[in-house]
Design an enzyme around this catalytic site. Sequence first.
Site, PDB file in Angstrom:
ATOM      1  N   GLY A 248     -19.513   8.450  -5.525  1.00 11.83           N
ATOM      2  CA  GLY A 248     -20.486   9.427  -6.000  1.00 11.83           C
ATOM      3  C   GLY A 248     -21.610   9.649  -5.006  1.00 11.83           C
ATOM      4  N   ASP A 249     -22.059   8.588  -4.358  1.00 15.21           N
ATOM      5  CA  ASP A 249     -23.090   8.710  -3.328  1.00 15.21           C
ATOM      6  C   ASP A 249     -22.571   9.539  -2.150  1.00 15.21           C
ATOM      7  OD1 ASP A 249     -24.485   6.893  -4.962  1.00 15.21           O
ATOM      8  OD2 ASP A 249     -23.674   5.189  -3.854  1.00 15.21           O
TER       9      ASP A 249
END
Length: 303
Positions: A248-249
């Site tokens: 997600g980052d």
Amino acid sequence: MIYTITLNPSIDYVMEVADFKEGSVNRAEHTMYYPGGKGINVSRVLKRMGADTTVLGFTAGFTGTFIKEKLIEEQVAVKLIEVEGTSRINVKLKAGTETEINGTGPIVDEGAAARLISQLDALQPADFVVIAGSLPGTVPPTIYQTIVEKCNKHEANVVIDTGGALLKDLLVERPFLIKPNHHELGDLFGVTIQTKEEVVEYARKIHDQGVQNIIVSMAGEGALLYSSEGVYIAKAPKGNVKNSVGAGDSLVAGFLAGYEKYANIEEALRYGIASGSATAFSHDLCQKEEVEKLLKQVEIDKL
């Protein structure tokens, strides 16, 4: 410049154990150490994608020294503030299923928090500030609000990657980007979201509050981007998932790197999805070459 703020960085200690037995001596087949924390992950990917980035936050002790040294090795600019105690170590145990044990962090007093806020006076209107992760217990509970207000004062673009009440309270600040999954989006309204149509409906409600771009990850259904330029559905490439940490980052980093490069929302989404997928298919965070190989496999439709 893209600044990232990680209030509670870590060393991510990854251990792969083929046949883990609880209560017994287990030997890891592979061990890896990385500087961790959501904002730090974003900066590491941004640097690999060729974007200018600076890490802000707090570190402490010998573990904090390791975090800073590894970031400098990767040529990531570091302006981390040293505080009392020891930066945490988060253990990622991969043994069939993945188990995480997150350590406790250092003590951040009011003086250190004030120094972090003062660093933001260097912001310029074209800058981005990524606020990522949960709050450590020792910082003022309103620190994210104070950070966003400072960013708005300098007309910098704010990206918020957190959840729960923290995210809900910050929506009124009209950030440039938020990235909830469909469960987190539902939590903002006290509902359970089960369909793509419901994702669109509730993302629109967030957009109507002034949030400029909302990326909603939908597990196997890919991701949805709701923006003023339209609503887009992106399907991720297929591959062998090896890693759930940092995907997600990486999506956030890829989106920002793509947006800086092309100033186009659809291309930014393509880079974000390719970056998140490349990390999921790797043991560490993605590399630029891996992302570029996946770009053509990202399918995007405009609703």
